[in-house]
Scaffold this active site. Structure first.
Site, mmCIF file in Angstrom:
data_model
loop_
_atom_site.group_PDB
_atom_site.id
_atom_site.type_symbol
_atom_site.label_atom_id
_atom_site.label_comp_id
_atom_site.label_asym_id
_atom_site.label_seq_id
_atom_site.Cartn_x
_atom_site.Cartn_y
_atom_site.Cartn_z
ATOM 1 N N ASP A 125 -1.394 -1.047 5.307
ATOM 2 C CA ASP A 125 -1.635 -2.203 4.423
ATOM 3 C C ASP A 125 -0.412 -2.380 3.530
ATOM 4 O O ASP A 125 0.392 -1.458 3.363
ATOM 5 C CB ASP A 125 -2.892 -2.014 3.566
ATOM 6 N N HIS B 40 -8.088 -5.871 0.153
ATOM 7 C CA HIS B 40 -8.220 -5.463 -1.249
ATOM 8 C C HIS B 40 -9.568 -5.903 -1.844
ATOM 9 O O HIS B 40 -10.047 -5.302 -2.796
ATOM 10 C CB HIS B 40 -7.111 -6.095 -2.109
HETATM 11 N N1 DGL Z 1 -4.773 -6.268 1.759
HETATM 12 C C1 DGL Z 1 -3.908 -7.366 2.135
HETATM 13 C C2 DGL Z 1 -4.698 -8.354 2.982
HETATM 14 O O1 DGL Z 1 -5.709 -7.941 3.577
HETATM 15 C C3 DGL Z 1 -3.271 -7.885 0.883
HETATM 16 C C4 DGL Z 1 -2.078 -8.686 1.106
HETATM 17 C C5 DGL Z 1 -1.111 -8.789 -0.021
HETATM 18 O O2 DGL Z 1 -0.363 -7.813 -0.214
HETATM 19 O O3 DGL Z 1 -1.055 -9.853 -0.648
HETATM 20 O O4 DGL Z 1 -4.367 -9.502 3.111
#
Ligand code: DGL
Length: 270
Positions: A7, A196
């Site tokens: 992630d 998130h």
């Molecule tokens: N956890 C990421 C998602 O699922 C977050 C992306 C980000 O860093 O803006 O999109």
């Protein structure tokens, strides 16, 4: 043998946690690119370059299978990666398909033509890059007809979570849900299209009301990975050690991760 979970930052820990519960003996290597989070405000080229670099790091750690536990990377980079970047002996899977299969009441890999489903009005909450990619609507259109999707780009929420400012994150969730409801007053279902956001699931549910079914990805991805590994056990790579890697400050990231998962998590520098 290890599977990689990637992630942009801490959000993929919601997926890691669900996978660790579903497959407790599977070694997992987590990679969070906190130095470059959030991805959701970056260009597709930028997201592609960062995602391939992080995925390569997981291949180097002995993972033959990497889950992009990031909707933004899945939406903006995965297709391009699959078109020519991924070596033939490796696999990279995204997080959209298990979610959309659940939403459209399909079994894994059911590629029959699109059909009508029970859910008619879906609210999608995701990062600006995921919303503008329209990847969710595209994947949905392959499987369902007659579903109205209203997408809300939730600027600021990922930054607030990465900074550990949960009061700000909650206020932003309320205001994004209000904005969505002005466009679609009565959604049947809401999709938390960013890994998130399950960390704010209670705030989303409270703002949406109890009647709205909230879909989040962690358990769906864990179930779909268990199913995949049953069919493709050879895709568990040669790595045998679990671990947590970050491009950010390991002490700071470890303390946030420990707070989120309510167990000790120790990150090393990637
Ligand atoms: N956890 C990421 C998602 O699922 C977050 C992306 C980000 O860093 O803006 O999109």
């Amino acid at each position: 043998m290890a599977v990689g979970i990637f992630d942009s930052g801490l959000g993929g820990l919601t997926v890691l946690d669900a996978v660790a519960k579903r497959l407790p003996d599977l070694p997992l290597v987590y990679m969070g690119d906190s130095a470059h989070a959030p991805y959701g405000v970056r260009t597709p080229d930028d997201i592609y370059n960062l995602t391939t670099a992080a995925t390569q790091r997981l291949f180097d750690a002995g993972c033959d299978l990497v889950i992009l536990a990031c909707n933004t990377a899945s939406a903006a980079a995965l297709r391009r990666m699959q078109e020519g970047w991924i070596p033939t002996d490796k696999r990279v899977l995204g997080v959209f398909v298990p979610l959309i299969e659940a939403l459209t009441e399909r079994q894994w890999g059911d590629n029959s033509p699109p059909r009508e489903v029970n859910i008619k009005h879906v609210a999608l909450f995701a990062t600006p890059a995921t919303v503008s990619s329209r990847a969710f609507q595209r994947e949905l259109a392959f499987r369902a007809i007659g579903v109205d999707v209203e997408a809300q780009a939730c600027g600021g929420v990922v930054d607030a979570i990465e900074d550990g400012d949960m009061i700000l994150a909650e206020a932003l969730v309320r205001s994004h849900v209000d904005a969505l409801k002005r466009k679609m007053p009565d959604p049947d279902a809401a999709v938390l299209g960013c890994t998130h956001y399950p960390l704010m699931a209670d705030a989303f549910q409270a703002a949406l009301g109890e009647d709205v079914k909230v879909f989040s990805q962690a358990d769906l991805v864990a179930e779909s990975l268990a199913d995949y590994l049953q069919r493709r056990p050879e895709m568990v790579g040669p790595g045998t050690d679990s671990g947590f890697l970050t491009t950010g400050d390991p002490d700071q990231v470890s303390s946030r991760a420990t707070q989120f998962l309510r167990r000790q998590i120790t990150f090393d520098a990637a």
